[in-house]
Design an enzyme around this catalytic site. Structure first.
Site, PDB file in Angstrom:
ATOM      1  N   ILE A 145      46.366  45.637  41.082  1.00  0.00           N
ATOM      2  CA  ILE A 145      46.091  44.208  41.187  1.00  0.00           C
ATOM      3  C   ILE A 145      45.059  43.844  40.115  1.00  0.00           C
ATOM      4  CG2 ILE A 145      46.712  43.918  43.612  1.00  0.00           C
ATOM      5  CD1 ILE A 145      43.869  44.316  44.424  1.00  0.00           C
ATOM      6  N   ASP A 146      44.979  42.560  39.803  1.00  0.00           N
ATOM      7  CA  ASP A 146      44.089  42.101  38.735  1.00  0.00           C
ATOM      8  C   ASP A 146      42.628  42.408  39.041  1.00  0.00           C
ATOM      9  OD1 ASP A 146      46.287  41.067  37.438  1.00  0.00           O
ATOM     10  OD2 ASP A 146      45.928  38.998  38.065  1.00  0.00           O
ATOM     11  N   ARG A 147      41.820  42.444  37.989  1.00  0.00           N
ATOM     12  CA  ARG A 147      40.387  42.700  38.115  1.00  0.00           C
ATOM     13  C   ARG A 147      39.744  41.769  39.151  1.00  0.00           C
ATOM     14  NH1 ARG A 147      35.825  43.958  34.484  1.00  0.00           N
ATOM     15  NH2 ARG A 147      37.267  44.249  32.735  1.00  0.00           N
ATOM     16  N   THR A 149      41.134  40.007  41.544  1.00  0.00           N
ATOM     17  CA  THR A 149      41.820  39.937  42.838  1.00  0.00           C
ATOM     18  C   THR A 149      41.343  41.125  43.651  1.00  0.00           C
ATOM     19  OG1 THR A 149      43.778  38.891  41.879  1.00  0.00           O
ATOM     20  CG2 THR A 149      44.058  39.975  44.006  1.00  0.00           C
TER      21      THR A 149
END
Length: 321
Positions: A145-147, A149
């Protein structure tokens, strides 16, 4: 001569792939030559590059010592904290609640403080990961998952578990659900949306459109508004495809961007409520296996959740009333 005894974590992979991981200093050209010249043998016999390793195989390498890296115990992961938030753990997998702001793998900044390195340190301290005893395997993330998120990331603790997880994710037999705060209320309180996305690599953006063309990929997003207070709605989102920035871009396309999202959101509302990063959490995971899952069959039908989501607590605190 160097001898490797193949373990369960090394098995069921091609010989050349195993050697590229376990002897990374050996150039491919010399690897191929060593196979041709019978300087690499399996169980004392000549072998082929595409031979699939079996647990118990004895691998003999008659190549120069300079190609073997004996300093593997000096691992980067020991430089970072080993503290992680465990959602679930057993002998095969680990579900970790990644905090907002932490990258999953090394990025362009080459920072060693990543989720995977924290996980390795945690498992090392427990005795579940001993790199000096592993030839080709290390604990690995099955999803990312994104940084900015937060939420559940799946870690495979064994090679067999990683193979199953990769297969199940590929066939969409693991359902991921997210909680988010929307900066505006969508027209419909719930819907399943199908649109088409195109990456803008230069600006690190996703463009969403109504109709497909040769450069687009289908994106399917299901959402349900759970509660609304003023401008802000708490929503649950289920992904039916896994595209870059899917939730952020898709909800913004609906006119209901995520609160705190500086890329797709409404900066005036972000500033009003003091949110500098998207309010998005991968809070629930369900193993919806439709076919045999091998060593992970016992997880079929099980659901795991993050107990506390920071912005949901914020929402229910009365801040947005």
């Amino acid at each position: 001569m160097k001898t490797f005894l193949i373990t369960e974590n090394d098995a069921d992979q091609r010989l050349d792939k195993f050697l590229q991981k376990s002897v990374p200093l050996l150039p491919k050209s010399l690897l191929y030559k060593a196979i041709r010249k019978k300087r690499i043998k399996v169980n004392g016999k000549r072998c082929e590059l595409n031979y699939r390793l079996v647990a118990g195989d004895k691998l003999e390498l008659y190549i120069n010592d300079e190609f073997f890296n004996e300093g593997r115990t000096n691992e980067t992961f020991l430089m970072v904290p080993g503290n992680i938030s465990v959602v679930y753990e057993d002998q095969n997998i680990l579900l970790v609640n990644k905090p907002q702001g932490l990258v999953v793998h090394e990025d362009n900044d080459n920072t060693p403080d990543t989720l995977i390195n924290r996980v390795k340190h945690y498992l090392y301290e427990k005795g579940d990961y001993q790199p000096e005893q592993e030839l080709s395997f290390a604990p690995a993330l099955a999803n990312r998952i994104d940084r900015n998120t937060c939420g559940i990331v799946i870690v495979a603790k064994t090679a067999a578990a990683l193979r199953v997880l990769n297969e199940k994710i590929k066939h969409r037999e693991i359902e991921k659900q997210y909680l988010c705060l929307l900066a505006k209320r969508p027209k419909s309180p719930e819907a399943t949306l199908t649109h088409y996305m195109k990456k803008d690599a230069e600006n690190n953006l996703v463009r969403v459109q109504d109709f497909p063309d040769q450069d687009t990929k289908t994106m399917i997003t299901e959402y349900q508004v759970l509660e609304t207070k003023g401008d802000i709605s708490l929503a649950r989102v289920t992904l039916h495809t896994g595209r870059t920035h899917q939730i952020r871009a898709h909800m913004a396309y609906l006119g209901a961007p995520l609160l705190g999202d500086g890329k797709y959101g409404v900066n005036a509302l972000n500033r009003k409520y003091g949110y500098k990063h998207q309010a998005l959490c991968a809070y629930r995971l369900t193993f919806q296996f439709q076919t045999d899952a091998g060593v992970l069959n016992y997880l079929k039908g099980k659901t795991f959740e993050v107990e506390q989501v920071w912005f949901a607590d914020d929402f229910h605190s009365g801040r947005f009333d």
